[in-house]
Design a protein around this motif. Sequence first.
Motif, mmCIF file in Angstrom:
data_model
loop_
_atom_site.group_PDB
_atom_site.id
_atom_site.type_symbol
_atom_site.label_atom_id
_atom_site.label_comp_id
_atom_site.label_asym_id
_atom_site.label_seq_id
_atom_site.Cartn_x
_atom_site.Cartn_y
_atom_site.Cartn_z
ATOM 1 N N PHE A 1 34.781 8.334 17.875
ATOM 2 C CA PHE A 1 34.558 9.279 17.914
ATOM 3 C C PHE A 1 34.648 9.733 19.477
ATOM 4 C CE2 PHE A 1 31.117 11.940 19.434
ATOM 5 C CZ PHE A 1 31.126 13.383 17.966
ATOM 6 N N THR A 2 34.064 9.503 20.288
ATOM 7 C CA THR A 2 34.205 9.262 21.671
ATOM 8 C C THR A 2 36.024 9.382 21.462
ATOM 9 O OG1 THR A 2 31.931 8.109 22.083
ATOM 10 C CG2 THR A 2 33.269 8.801 24.010
ATOM 11 N N GLU A 3 36.166 8.571 21.629
ATOM 12 C CA GLU A 3 37.552 8.613 22.243
ATOM 13 C C GLU A 3 38.316 9.528 21.910
ATOM 14 O OE1 GLU A 3 40.139 5.378 20.698
ATOM 15 O OE2 GLU A 3 37.929 4.244 21.374
ATOM 16 N N ILE A 4 38.121 10.392 20.207
ATOM 17 C CA ILE A 4 38.460 11.806 20.200
ATOM 18 C C ILE A 4 38.362 12.950 20.499
ATOM 19 C CG2 ILE A 4 38.999 12.497 17.987
ATOM 20 C CD1 ILE A 4 38.845 10.232 16.785
ATOM 21 N N THR A 5 36.754 12.438 20.539
ATOM 22 C CA THR A 5 36.429 14.531 20.695
ATOM 23 C C THR A 5 36.128 14.200 22.675
ATOM 24 O OG1 THR A 5 33.844 13.502 20.699
ATOM 25 C CG2 THR A 5 35.198 14.990 18.513
ATOM 26 N N GLY A 6 36.054 13.511 22.902
ATOM 27 C CA GLY A 6 35.637 13.279 24.298
ATOM 28 C C GLY A 6 33.448 13.244 24.466
ATOM 29 N N GLN A 7 32.794 13.292 24.119
ATOM 30 C CA GLN A 7 31.834 13.389 23.660
ATOM 31 C C GLN A 7 30.841 12.135 23.088
ATOM 32 O OE1 GLN A 7 30.947 16.561 21.038
ATOM 33 N NE2 GLN A 7 32.568 17.948 21.891
ATOM 34 N N ALA A 8 29.693 12.186 23.314
ATOM 35 C CA ALA A 8 28.786 10.208 22.787
ATOM 36 C C ALA A 8 28.532 10.945 21.744
ATOM 37 C CB ALA A 8 28.041 10.615 23.895
ATOM 38 N N TYR A 9 28.391 9.744 21.282
ATOM 39 C CA TYR A 9 28.173 9.885 19.236
ATOM 40 C C TYR A 9 26.616 9.619 19.246
ATOM 41 C CZ TYR A 9 27.254 9.123 14.916
ATOM 42 O OH TYR A 9 27.294 8.822 13.176
ATOM 43 N N THR A 10 25.928 10.077 18.154
ATOM 44 C CA THR A 10 25.214 10.531 18.044
ATOM 45 C C THR A 10 24.999 10.778 16.565
ATOM 46 O OG1 THR A 10 24.726 13.600 18.526
ATOM 47 C CG2 THR A 10 23.806 11.791 20.355
ATOM 48 N N PRO A 11 24.352 10.256 15.596
ATOM 49 C CA PRO A 11 24.053 9.718 14.676
ATOM 50 C C PRO A 11 23.313 11.487 13.896
ATOM 51 C CG PRO A 11 23.084 8.147 15.183
ATOM 52 C CD PRO A 11 23.273 8.989 16.546
ATOM 53 N N PRO A 12 23.721 11.959 12.817
ATOM 54 C CA PRO A 12 23.588 12.595 12.219
ATOM 55 C C PRO A 12 21.878 12.676 12.156
ATOM 56 C CG PRO A 12 24.724 12.246 11.100
ATOM 57 C CD PRO A 12 24.973 11.203 11.821
ATOM 58 N N GLU A 13 21.175 13.929 11.848
ATOM 59 C CA GLU A 13 19.767 14.219 10.810
ATOM 60 C C GLU A 13 19.740 13.737 10.245
ATOM 61 O OE1 GLU A 13 16.574 17.350 11.892
ATOM 62 O OE2 GLU A 13 17.871 17.444 13.750
ATOM 63 N N VAL A 14 18.645 12.913 9.010
ATOM 64 C CA VAL A 14 19.012 13.042 7.773
ATOM 65 C C VAL A 14 17.756 12.941 7.408
ATOM 66 C CG1 VAL A 14 20.786 11.221 7.184
ATOM 67 C CG2 VAL A 14 18.914 10.459 8.190
#
Length: 75
Positions: free
Chosen positions: A33-46
């Motif tokens: 995810f980080t490689e593709i977007t350049g953003q840190a991954y944070t899990p979605p709220e559930v």
Amino acid sequence: MYDTLKRLYDTGRATAAGLQRATANGWITPEEFTEITGQAYTPPEVNKYGLTPEQDAAYQQEVVDDIVRASKEGI
């Protein structure tokens, strides 16, 4: 899956939010995810049922649609 999602993201056909859901579903890793977007991954709220707000809203709409359909059919 990584190559497909990367291509879709690079061409504007997938969003970071979509890739976040793909990561939560296990289609790509948080590192990918980080490689593709350049953003840190944070899990979605559930919620307590494991649904994101979008999934919960879609489910609730399905329930309403079922109720409306049943009332029209006289069930």
